[in-house]
Design a protein around this motif. Structure first.
Motif, PDB file in Angstrom:
ATOM      1  N   ILE A   1       0.853  -1.181   0.000  1.00 17.67           N
ATOM      2  CA  ILE A   1       0.000   0.000   0.000  1.00 17.67           C
ATOM      3  C   ILE A   1       0.891   1.234   0.000  1.00 17.67           C
ATOM      4  O   ILE A   1       1.804   1.355   0.823  1.00 17.67           O
ATOM      5  N   LYS A   2       0.614   2.153  -0.931  1.00 18.76           N
ATOM      6  CA  LYS A   2       1.411   3.373  -1.030  1.00 18.76           C
ATOM      7  C   LYS A   2       0.837   4.431  -0.101  1.00 18.76           C
ATOM      8  O   LYS A   2      -0.347   4.762  -0.165  1.00 18.76           O
ATOM      9  N   SER A   3       1.668   4.975   0.770  1.00 21.11           N
ATOM     10  CA  SER A   3       1.244   6.007   1.707  1.00 21.11           C
ATOM     11  C   SER A   3       1.261   7.375   1.030  1.00 21.11           C
ATOM     12  O   SER A   3       1.740   7.537  -0.104  1.00 21.11           O
ATOM     13  N   ALA A   4       0.743   8.377   1.756  1.00 16.89           N
ATOM     14  CA  ALA A   4       0.665   9.725   1.195  1.00 16.89           C
ATOM     15  C   ALA A   4       2.044  10.295   0.895  1.00 16.89           C
ATOM     16  O   ALA A   4       2.208  11.104  -0.023  1.00 16.89           O
ATOM     17  N   ASP A   5       3.066   9.894   1.665  1.00 15.93           N
ATOM     18  CA  ASP A   5       4.420  10.410   1.437  1.00 15.93           C
ATOM     19  C   ASP A   5       5.186   9.632   0.374  1.00 15.93           C
ATOM     20  O   ASP A   5       6.376   9.872   0.153  1.00 15.93           O
TER      21      ASP A   5
ATOM     22  N   LYS B   1      -1.717  -0.136  10.706  1.00 17.97           N
ATOM     23  CA  LYS B   1      -2.690   0.944  10.525  1.00 17.97           C
ATOM     24  C   LYS B   1      -3.482   0.774   9.238  1.00 17.97           C
ATOM     25  O   LYS B   1      -4.642   1.180   9.160  1.00 17.97           O
ATOM     26  N   HIS B   2      -2.857   0.195   8.218  1.00 19.87           N
ATOM     27  CA  HIS B   2      -3.529   0.053   6.921  1.00 19.87           C
ATOM     28  C   HIS B   2      -4.577  -1.060   6.925  1.00 19.87           C
ATOM     29  O   HIS B   2      -5.415  -1.121   6.035  1.00 19.87           O
TER      30      HIS B   2
ATOM     31  N   PRO C   1       3.477   0.601  11.902  1.00 18.77           N
ATOM     32  CA  PRO C   1       2.709   1.366  10.905  1.00 18.77           C
ATOM     33  C   PRO C   1       1.944   0.482   9.921  1.00 18.77           C
ATOM     34  O   PRO C   1       0.893   0.884   9.418  1.00 18.77           O
ATOM     35  N   ALA C   2       2.453  -0.705   9.650  1.00 19.23           N
ATOM     36  CA  ALA C   2       1.777  -1.578   8.683  1.00 19.23           C
ATOM     37  C   ALA C   2       0.388  -1.971   9.167  1.00 19.23           C
ATOM     38  O   ALA C   2      -0.532  -2.175   8.367  1.00 19.23           O
TER      39      ALA C   2
ATOM     40  N   THR D   1       4.120   0.444   2.094  1.00 16.01           N
ATOM     41  CA  THR D   1       4.010  -0.389   3.286  1.00 16.01           C
ATOM     42  C   THR D   1       3.332  -1.699   2.916  1.00 16.01           C
ATOM     43  O   THR D   1       2.346  -1.702   2.165  1.00 16.01           O
TER      44      THR D   1
ATOM     45  N   THR E   1       5.920   6.393   0.367  1.00 15.74           N
ATOM     46  CA  THR E   1       6.514   5.145   0.830  1.00 15.74           C
ATOM     47  C   THR E   1       5.522   3.991   0.665  1.00 15.74           C
ATOM     48  O   THR E   1       4.307   4.180   0.696  1.00 15.74           O
TER      49      THR E   1
END
Length: 727
Positions: free
Chosen positions: A517-521, A593-594, A590-591, A525, A523
């Protein structure tokens, strides 16, 4: 009088039987005979001879495909004739449009030959092959419940009004008429003029089948030029040329694919003659020649397979923009080829018969007229290797028009109708406006149907499920003018869609692997598949998703459960959830959270005896009290494919029990009114998850919902309001 003289062949191809229920169980519509007796009849009756020849041929043809099955003994002619039983019936069949979620159907009256040979069964359908015979048909009933009479009149007296079986007065004559769908001869090698005619019909008269969306630009769009036999890049063109797409099963055998090393070579004219692709792709190029299309998009040749930056995330836009999708349905690999393109690749021969002036011909595929629901995948496609693959599912769904090549014939499917080579073309247009009116409205049942059908498909790599389903979500997002999904669940019916269940299967387990999954920044995850989504489990097919289809909508859970005893009087459910509420495990990873789902709800701890379990092997043995709607103990919960009873005496506070009891947690997730049962009618029933917690993170412990009535829930002890963080 021969055996066949009492069969009303004249009704085949008319709409008489489909409308008139009075003759549904009349003797003239159903006959049985042994194949040996039919063989004897064939010696003195031309029609019986034709029927016997057809059945004998089909039995031999079908059983030869079973030769590799060591459990199937080879039968002699004498054994086949002696043991086979034939049942003949005149029945009404319906062909529904293949495109899931779309409208349009065609009904026709056919002869159904059902042949049983031991455990083997084969169906043969006979269609009317022309307007001959004594038609139309007149039906008359002297009184409402009196005897019916049947007569035939000369052609020309066509019925002008629909027959309404709800009318009490049926004494007036009812004149039947011929249907527009006739059977026809299907050549062993494809006649491309027929396929071009289908395309022209759709081009000229089907506004609904045109691309309804703005053409999406693809960062790198390559096509195969079937005239120059090479790959070309059309990315920089202002307008893309018309092109076809190919949907096929790759298989495990290696074949020519585009790579960084051979890109320059394959873009040289004539390169695909010198380095030929596998047979399925070569046949697809030949089909394009027959359809007079110069370009085709094939994923294996148009995407650089060893360059991740060249991969296309929205392949659905390519299939939607193509003028036709060629579906190689019968092939299990790219080397299988497409039947009918080359000589001796289709083998089933049809038989023509004539019964009292009625011309008959057998259908190539009896499954094309099997009954199906509006949102169900028909049997003639569901059993093919192509339909069993997850990646091809989205390709068929989003395509506006498809040419589907099965083992013995070609089907055309567009948004206005379904055609096949062995049936005269027919489009049903009466439902098209209804479809157009409902096209932009969110439909949770369509989401459910697509998810259930998709869950039956196979994936080589489990972790590909989200990407393979992305095209379906993009399609529905565009269709409904913007609609979001989270892990396959539509936001428009998110709470009720959480109530999915799997078919009972002891091999069920959480899905392995992760999804990027591509984050807003920017990166990337890699998130694990959540247990709260149907995508997070594997091992069997999805069977149901609960939906709010009630006139009276249930109250929000917080309001519904506010008056039930909580044990601590806590009312934290009223506040919004912020990052300050995240558990330490969620913050440190963080992973998670998705894939985390956070919500406040009421939970209840219940006890059970782990030594007493119902070990169920099929869904038919599932205890009925897993989904109770009354206020009565016991009810059952499912843990690891076993069912345990929740008994009242085990829940009493301070009660001493013999043996060791274990404790599980139920969490209320969804509620609806009970309208379909006489007991507790109008009361609320609560859909609960069986959940387990570790370090502030919860997971589903069962893939089956526990359902209890609101009154039952109120009397449970050890209830509390909790913030649930589900992964």
């Amino acid at each position: 009088m021969h055996w066949c003289d009492s069969i009303e062949f004249e009704l085949v191809g008319t709409n008489y039987y489909a409308d008139s229920y009075k003759y549904r169980y009349h003797n003239s519509f159903s006959k049985s005979i042994s194949l040996e007796d039919l063989r004897l009849e064939s010696q003195r009756c031309e029609l019986c001879s034709g029927l016997f020849g057809l059945i004998d041929y089909r039995l031999r043809y079908d059983t030869t495909k079973m030769d590799n099955d060591r459990h199937t003994p080879r039968l002699t002619d004498e054994e086949i004739h002696r043991d086979a039983k034939v049942h003949i019936a005149i029945s009404s069949k319906t062909a529904r449009n293949w495109s899931l979620g779309l409208w349009g159907l065609s009904s026709r009256t056919v002869i159904n030959l059902s042949v049983v040979l031991g455990s083997y069964h084969v169906d043969i359908l006979l269609q009317r092959a022309g307007p001959g015979g004594r038609v139309p048909v007149t039906h008359k009933s002297e009184t409402k419940d009196g005897d019916d009479t049947l007569s035939y009149i000369a052609p020309g007296s066509w019925r002008t009004e629909e027959f309404d079986p709800s009318l009490e007065d049926q004494s007036h004559p009812i004149v039947g008429r011929l249907q527009v769908a006739f059977g026809r001869w299907r050549p062993l090698q494809i006649d491309f003029s027929t396929l071009r005619r289908w395309m022209n019909i759709c081009d000229d008269g089907h506004e609904l089948c045109k691309n309804q969306y703005k053409a999406a630009r693809v960062p790198r769009l390559r096509l195969v030029d079937v005239n120059k036999m090479c790959i070309i890049d059309v990315s920089s063109r202002d307008h893309y040329p018309q092109f076809a797409t190919l949907s096929y099963v790759w298989g495990r055998e290696p074949f020519l694919r585009l790579s960084r090393d051979n890109l320059k070579h394959l873009m040289t004219p004539g390169s695909l003659d010198k380095t030929p692709p596998p047979l399925t792709i070569r046949d697809a190029l030949q089909i394009c020649h027959g359809l007079q299309l110069q370009f085709i998009w094939v994923d294996g040749l148009c995407i650089i397979q060893d360059d991740k930056s060249d991969m296309i995330d929205s392949m659905d836009s390519i299939y939607r923009q193509s003028v036709i999708t060629i579906v190689a349905a019968s092939g299990a690999s790219a080397h299988a080829g497409i039947p009918g393109v080359r000589p001796e690749t289709r083998h089933l021969e049809q038989h023509k018969l004539q019964a009292r002036g009625v011309q008959l011909i057998d259908s190539v595929d009896s499954k094309q007229l099997q009954a199906q629901g509006l949102l169900q995948e028909p049997e003639w496609i569901s059993g093919t290797p192509w339909a069993q693959r997850a990646w091809t599912f989205q390709e068929g769904l989003v395509s506006r028009r498809l040419l589907i090549f099965t083992a013995e014939q070609v089907y055309w499917s567009c948004r206005r109708g379904l055609l096949s080579e062995d049936t005269v073309e027919h489009f049903e247009g009466s439902d098209a406006e209804q479809y157009e009116d409902s096209n932009s409205a969110f439909n949770p049942l369509e989401c459910q149907s697509l998810a259930i059908t998709f869950s039956k498909c196979n994936l080589t790599y489990e972790s590909d499920i989200q990407r393979a389903y992305l095209g379906v979500q993009n399609h529905l997002d565009k269709k409904w003018g913007g609609h979001k999904f989270s892990w396959g669940l539509p936001h428009g019916s998110f709470c009720s869609s959480l109530m999915w269940e799997w078919e009972f299967d002891t091999g069920r387990r959480p899905r392995n692997g992760t999804h990027p999954i591509k984050s807003a920044d920017g990166t990337v995850t890699r998130a694990s598949f959540p247990s709260w989504s149907w995508m997070g489990w594997t091992g069997a097919e999805l069977v149901a998703i609960q939906h709010e289809q009630r006139v009276i909508k249930p109250k929000p859970l917080a309001e519904l459960l506010a008056n039930s005893e909580t044990g601590n009087g806590d009312r934290k459910w009223r506040k919004d959830i912020t990052e300050a509420d995240f558990t330490p495990a969620l913050i440190s990873n963080p992973a998670l959270k998705h894939s985390a789902l956070l919500f406040y709800t009421q939970t209840a701890k219940v006890r059970y005896d782990p030594t007493i379990a119902a070990d169920v092997t099929s869904r038919f043995e599932t205890p009925s009290n897993v989904k109770r709607t009354d206020q009565t103990y016991p009810f059952s919960v499912m843990i690891r494919n076993k069912f345990y009873k929740i008994l009242e005496e085990h829940q009493r506070k301070g009660q001493q029990h013999t043996g060791t009891l274990e404790e599980v947690t139920l969490a209320v997730v969804f509620a609806e009114r009970t309208l379909n049962t006489s007991v507790a009618r109008g009361e609320f029933k609560l859909y609960c998850w069986l959940i387990i917690e570790r370090d502030g993170i919860w997971m589903r412990r069962s893939y089956m919902n526990t359902v209890v009535s609101l009154d039952m829930w109120k009397i449970l002890s050890q209830k509390s309001w909790e913030l649930i963080c589900m992964i």
